[in-house]
Design a protein around this motif. Structure first.
Motif, PDB file in Angstrom:
ATOM      1  N   PRO A 165       0.825  -1.210   0.000  1.00 26.07           N
ATOM      2  CA  PRO A 165       0.000   0.000   0.000  1.00 26.07           C
ATOM      3  C   PRO A 165       0.862   1.265   0.000  1.00 26.07           C
ATOM      4  CG  PRO A 165      -0.932  -1.606   1.490  1.00 26.07           C
ATOM      5  CD  PRO A 165       0.408  -2.153   1.044  1.00 26.07           C
ATOM      6  N   GLY A 166       0.476   2.215  -0.857  1.00 24.80           N
ATOM      7  CA  GLY A 166       1.196   3.478  -0.970  1.00 24.80           C
ATOM      8  C   GLY A 166       2.377   3.432  -1.934  1.00 24.80           C
ATOM      9  N   LYS A 167       2.632   2.275  -2.516  1.00 21.34           N
ATOM     10  CA  LYS A 167       3.789   2.118  -3.411  1.00 21.34           C
ATOM     11  C   LYS A 167       3.331   1.927  -4.842  1.00 21.34           C
ATOM     12  CE  LYS A 167       6.697   2.351  -0.067  1.00 21.34           C
ATOM     13  NZ  LYS A 167       7.548   3.506   0.113  1.00 21.34           N
ATOM     14  N   ARG A 168       4.308   1.865  -5.737  1.00 27.54           N
ATOM     15  CA  ARG A 168       4.027   1.707  -7.163  1.00 27.54           C
ATOM     16  C   ARG A 168       5.152   0.944  -7.841  1.00 27.54           C
ATOM     17  NH1 ARG A 168       4.558   7.987  -7.990  1.00 27.54           N
ATOM     18  NH2 ARG A 168       4.244   7.833  -5.794  1.00 27.54           N
ATOM     19  N   ILE A 169       4.828   0.374  -8.974  1.00 26.88           N
ATOM     20  CA  ILE A 169       5.845  -0.222  -9.835  1.00 26.88           C
ATOM     21  C   ILE A 169       5.536   0.221 -11.266  1.00 26.88           C
ATOM     22  CG2 ILE A 169       6.244  -2.240  -8.345  1.00 26.88           C
ATOM     23  CD1 ILE A 169       4.756  -3.889 -10.560  1.00 26.88           C
ATOM     24  N   PHE A 170       6.492  -0.018 -12.135  1.00 30.93           N
ATOM     25  CA  PHE A 170       6.340   0.350 -13.537  1.00 30.93           C
ATOM     26  C   PHE A 170       6.312  -0.911 -14.381  1.00 30.93           C
ATOM     27  CE2 PHE A 170       8.551   3.536 -11.163  1.00 30.93           C
ATOM     28  CZ  PHE A 170       7.764   4.648 -11.407  1.00 30.93           C
ATOM     29  N   TYR A 171       5.559  -0.839 -15.452  1.00 29.70           N
ATOM     30  CA  TYR A 171       5.497  -1.955 -16.386  1.00 29.70           C
ATOM     31  C   TYR A 171       5.660  -1.371 -17.780  1.00 29.70           C
ATOM     32  CZ  TYR A 171       4.213  -6.398 -18.424  1.00 29.70           C
ATOM     33  OH  TYR A 171       4.238  -7.585 -19.111  1.00 29.70           O
ATOM     34  N   GLU A 172       6.568  -1.952 -18.551  1.00 31.38           N
ATOM     35  CA  GLU A 172       6.842  -1.428 -19.884  1.00 31.38           C
ATOM     36  C   GLU A 172       6.247  -2.319 -20.966  1.00 31.38           C
ATOM     37  OE1 GLU A 172      10.757  -0.025 -20.792  1.00 31.38           O
ATOM     38  OE2 GLU A 172      11.137   0.451 -18.674  1.00 31.38           O
ATOM     39  N   PHE A 173       5.434  -1.701 -21.785  1.00 30.96           N
ATOM     40  CA  PHE A 173       4.940  -2.339 -22.991  1.00 30.96           C
ATOM     41  C   PHE A 173       5.853  -1.894 -24.132  1.00 30.96           C
ATOM     42  CE2 PHE A 173       1.191  -2.367 -20.276  1.00 30.96           C
ATOM     43  CZ  PHE A 173       0.726  -3.657 -20.467  1.00 30.96           C
TER      44      PHE A 173
ATOM     45  N   ILE B  16       2.134   2.881 -14.827  1.00 25.23           N
ATOM     46  CA  ILE B  16       2.407   2.825 -13.395  1.00 25.23           C
ATOM     47  C   ILE B  16       1.270   2.041 -12.748  1.00 25.23           C
ATOM     48  CG2 ILE B  16       2.807   4.136 -11.280  1.00 25.23           C
ATOM     49  CD1 ILE B  16       3.419   6.575 -13.095  1.00 25.23           C
ATOM     50  N   ILE B  17       1.630   1.041 -11.958  1.00 27.28           N
ATOM     51  CA  ILE B  17       0.652   0.270 -11.186  1.00 27.28           C
ATOM     52  C   ILE B  17       0.793   0.729  -9.745  1.00 27.28           C
ATOM     53  CG2 ILE B  17      -0.166  -2.009 -10.527  1.00 27.28           C
ATOM     54  CD1 ILE B  17       1.520  -3.021 -13.015  1.00 27.28           C
ATOM     55  N   LEU B  18      -0.298   1.211  -9.178  1.00 28.76           N
ATOM     56  CA  LEU B  18      -0.284   1.781  -7.829  1.00 28.76           C
ATOM     57  C   LEU B  18      -1.183   0.984  -6.901  1.00 28.76           C
ATOM     58  CD1 LEU B  18      -1.048   4.536  -9.957  1.00 28.76           C
ATOM     59  CD2 LEU B  18       0.447   5.332  -8.166  1.00 28.76           C
ATOM     60  N   ASN B  19      -0.770   0.895  -5.645  1.00 31.15           N
ATOM     61  CA  ASN B  19      -1.583   0.278  -4.611  1.00 31.15           C
ATOM     62  C   ASN B  19      -2.033   1.392  -3.674  1.00 31.15           C
ATOM     63  OD1 ASN B  19      -2.563  -0.939  -2.250  1.00 31.15           O
ATOM     64  ND2 ASN B  19      -1.111  -2.635  -2.361  1.00 31.15           N
ATOM     65  N   VAL B  20      -3.325   1.663  -3.662  1.00 29.43           N
ATOM     66  CA  VAL B  20      -3.894   2.674  -2.774  1.00 29.43           C
ATOM     67  C   VAL B  20      -4.796   1.944  -1.789  1.00 29.43           C
ATOM     68  CG1 VAL B  20      -5.278   4.772  -2.596  1.00 29.43           C
ATOM     69  CG2 VAL B  20      -3.802   4.426  -4.597  1.00 29.43           C
ATOM     70  N   ASP B  21      -4.302   1.786  -0.579  1.00 24.83           N
ATOM     71  CA  ASP B  21      -5.068   1.127   0.492  1.00 24.83           C
ATOM     72  C   ASP B  21      -5.588  -0.251   0.088  1.00 24.83           C
ATOM     73  OD1 ASP B  21      -4.698   3.331   2.202  1.00 24.83           O
ATOM     74  OD2 ASP B  21      -6.463   4.338   1.381  1.00 24.83           O
ATOM     75  N   GLY B  22      -4.740  -1.017  -0.618  1.00 22.69           N
ATOM     76  CA  GLY B  22      -5.100  -2.376  -0.993  1.00 22.69           C
ATOM     77  C   GLY B  22      -5.832  -2.509  -2.318  1.00 22.69           C
TER      78      GLY B  22
END
Length: 105
Positions: A15-23, A29-35
């Motif tokens: 929660p509160g973090k992000r990762i990147f995915y490249e096409f 950006i994939i984000l987790n907001v409170d689950g």
């Protein structure tokens, strides 16, 4: 119907973090907001700059360059100088993995 691609394990995006995915032609950006997981284009609609280092406050991400803000759920503009929404993409969670809409299809 959208095709999906496995992007990460749920535990890789706390929660509160992000990762990147490249096409092939776009980074998201994939984000987790409170689950809850959301996927947005890594692109500010104001000047095409990256959102990758933008501050995330609740469901709002702020562009680090000029301060435009967007809702990660809908892409809607929350603060100027942006006037156009950013793209958002479908996300689903299955068997402990986060899947996102496949933009290469």
């Amino acid at each position: 119907m959208s095709e999906f691609v496995k992007a990460a394990r749920v535990g890789e995006i706390p929660p509160g973090k992000r990762i990147f995915y490249e096409f092939d032609y776009e980074t998201v950006i994939i984000l987790n907001v409170d689950g809850e997981f959301y996927c947005i284009a890594d692109l500010c609609s104001h000047d095409d700059g990256p959102l990758e280092d933008g501050a995330l406050t609740g469901h709002a991400i702020e562009c680090p360059r000029h301060g435009a803000c967007f809702d990660v759920r809908t892409g809607a503009v929350l603060a100027l100088p942006a006037t156009a929404a950013i793209p958002t993409y479908d996300v689903k969670v299955e068997d402990g993995f986060v899947f996102i809409e496949n933009l290469d299809e």
